[in-house]
Design a protein around this motif. Structure first.
Motif, PDB file in Angstrom:
ATOM      1  N   ILE A  52       0.862  -1.189   0.000  1.00  5.89           N
ATOM      2  CA  ILE A  52       0.000   0.000   0.000  1.00  5.89           C
ATOM      3  C   ILE A  52       0.897   1.237   0.000  1.00  5.89           C
ATOM      4  CG2 ILE A  52      -1.732   1.289   1.292  1.00  5.89           C
ATOM      5  CD1 ILE A  52      -2.715  -1.404   2.378  1.00  5.89           C
ATOM      6  N   PRO A  53       0.799   2.083  -1.038  1.00  8.52           N
ATOM      7  CA  PRO A  53       1.751   3.191  -1.186  1.00  8.52           C
ATOM      8  C   PRO A  53       1.329   4.485  -0.502  1.00  8.52           C
ATOM      9  CG  PRO A  53       0.390   3.072  -3.124  1.00  8.52           C
ATOM     10  CD  PRO A  53      -0.040   1.940  -2.224  1.00  8.52           C
ATOM     11  N   SER A  64      -5.663  11.349  11.347  1.00  7.63           N
ATOM     12  CA  SER A  64      -6.624  10.269  11.547  1.00  7.63           C
ATOM     13  C   SER A  64      -8.017  10.634  11.041  1.00  7.63           C
ATOM     14  CB  SER A  64      -6.704   9.901  13.030  1.00  7.63           C
ATOM     15  OG  SER A  64      -7.129  11.024  13.771  1.00  7.63           O
ATOM     16  N   VAL A  65      -8.268  11.929  10.849  1.00 11.42           N
ATOM     17  CA  VAL A  65      -9.574  12.373  10.371  1.00 11.42           C
ATOM     18  C   VAL A  65      -9.656  12.277   8.847  1.00 11.42           C
ATOM     19  CG1 VAL A  65     -11.184  14.300  10.333  1.00 11.42           C
ATOM     20  CG2 VAL A  65      -9.780  13.909  12.338  1.00 11.42           C
ATOM     21  N   LEU A  66      -8.668  12.801   8.159  1.00 14.51           N
ATOM     22  CA  LEU A  66      -8.643  12.780   6.699  1.00 14.51           C
ATOM     23  C   LEU A  66      -7.273  12.259   6.271  1.00 14.51           C
ATOM     24  CD1 LEU A  66     -10.085  13.579   4.042  1.00 14.51           C
ATOM     25  CD2 LEU A  66      -8.924  15.777   4.225  1.00 14.51           C
ATOM     26  N   LYS A  67      -7.224  11.002   5.879  1.00 14.34           N
ATOM     27  CA  LYS A  67      -5.930  10.396   5.529  1.00 14.34           C
ATOM     28  C   LYS A  67      -5.450  10.812   4.147  1.00 14.34           C
ATOM     29  CE  LYS A  67      -6.864   6.522   8.399  1.00 14.34           C
ATOM     30  NZ  LYS A  67      -6.110   5.751   9.219  1.00 14.34           N
ATOM     31  N   PRO A  72     -10.247   9.677   0.101  1.00 10.41           N
ATOM     32  CA  PRO A  72     -10.208   9.307   1.513  1.00 10.41           C
ATOM     33  C   PRO A  72     -10.879   7.972   1.823  1.00 10.41           C
ATOM     34  CG  PRO A  72     -11.780  11.074   1.158  1.00 10.41           C
ATOM     35  CD  PRO A  72     -11.062  10.860  -0.132  1.00 10.41           C
ATOM     36  N   ALA A  73     -11.782   7.516   0.960  1.00 11.03           N
ATOM     37  CA  ALA A  73     -12.503   6.273   1.238  1.00 11.03           C
ATOM     38  C   ALA A  73     -11.601   5.047   1.111  1.00 11.03           C
ATOM     39  CB  ALA A  73     -13.692   6.135   0.295  1.00 11.03           C
ATOM     40  N   ILE A  74     -10.605   5.100   0.256  1.00 15.87           N
ATOM     41  CA  ILE A  74      -9.745   3.926   0.057  1.00 15.87           C
ATOM     42  C   ILE A  74      -8.347   4.101   0.633  1.00 15.87           C
ATOM     43  CG2 ILE A  74     -10.994   3.255  -2.024  1.00 15.87           C
ATOM     44  CD1 ILE A  74      -8.501   4.195  -3.616  1.00 15.87           C
ATOM     45  N   ALA A  82      -3.594  -0.042  -6.206  1.00 12.14           N
ATOM     46  CA  ALA A  82      -3.596   0.367  -7.610  1.00 12.14           C
ATOM     47  C   ALA A  82      -4.231   1.743  -7.768  1.00 12.14           C
ATOM     48  CB  ALA A  82      -4.340  -0.659  -8.446  1.00 12.14           C
ATOM     49  N   CYS A  83      -3.975   2.649  -6.868  1.00 13.55           N
ATOM     50  CA  CYS A  83      -4.572   3.986  -6.910  1.00 13.55           C
ATOM     51  C   CYS A  83      -4.050   4.757  -8.120  1.00 13.55           C
ATOM     52  CB  CYS A  83      -4.246   4.734  -5.621  1.00 13.55           C
ATOM     53  SG  CYS A  83      -4.984   6.378  -5.534  1.00 13.55           S
ATOM     54  N   SER A  84      -4.979   5.270  -8.905  1.00  8.90           N
ATOM     55  CA  SER A  84      -4.577   6.000 -10.116  1.00  8.90           C
ATOM     56  C   SER A  84      -4.070   7.410  -9.795  1.00  8.90           C
ATOM     57  CB  SER A  84      -5.755   6.082 -11.085  1.00  8.90           C
ATOM     58  OG  SER A  84      -6.846   6.756 -10.466  1.00  8.90           O
ATOM     59  N   ASP A  85      -4.385   7.917  -8.615  1.00 11.58           N
ATOM     60  CA  ASP A  85      -3.957   9.257  -8.238  1.00 11.58           C
ATOM     61  C   ASP A  85      -2.679   9.271  -7.412  1.00 11.58           C
ATOM     62  OD1 ASP A  85      -6.109  10.590  -9.466  1.00 11.58           O
ATOM     63  OD2 ASP A  85      -7.413  10.019  -7.798  1.00 11.58           O
TER      64      ASP A  85
END
Length: 97
Positions: A52-53, A64-67, A72-74, A82-85
């Motif tokens: 997980i990158p 911890s509120v907004l990772k 933020p959901a994934i 495999a996040c494209s962003d």
């Protein structure tokens, strides 16, 4: 009546020790098998989690509120592998925490 049961028990005494030994070895083998299986599963899970990158991403906030500010959901889940962003942090911008 109890004398017959006692005679049968005495006749089967060598088999009781053999069965006890077989159950003990069976239990030891099952315990070893389950420990090795748990270790193998833990190693596989660890390898997946290390892929997980998110912590090296430019958009990761370490909060911890907004990772993640983009998805933020994934963030920090297996779906983020495999996040494209994903954008790696550079040495000057975003590298400081």
């Amino acid at each position: 009546m109890f004398t017959y049961l006692y005679a049968i028990f005495e006749a089967l005494k060598p088999l009781w020790s053999l069965l006890g030994m077989a159950f003990a070895w069976g239990f030891a083998l099952l315990l070893g098998w389950s420990l090795l299986s748990a270790i193998r599963d833990a190693i596989a899970r660890s390898r997946t989690m290390h892929r997980i990158p998110c912590t090296n991403c430019l958009y990761f906030t370490h909060s911890s509120v907004l990772k993640c500010t983009v998805k933020p959901a994934i963030a920090t889940t297996e779906a983020a592998i495999a996040c494209s962003d994903y954008s790696p942090q550079s040495g000057t911008y975003g590298g400081t925490r």
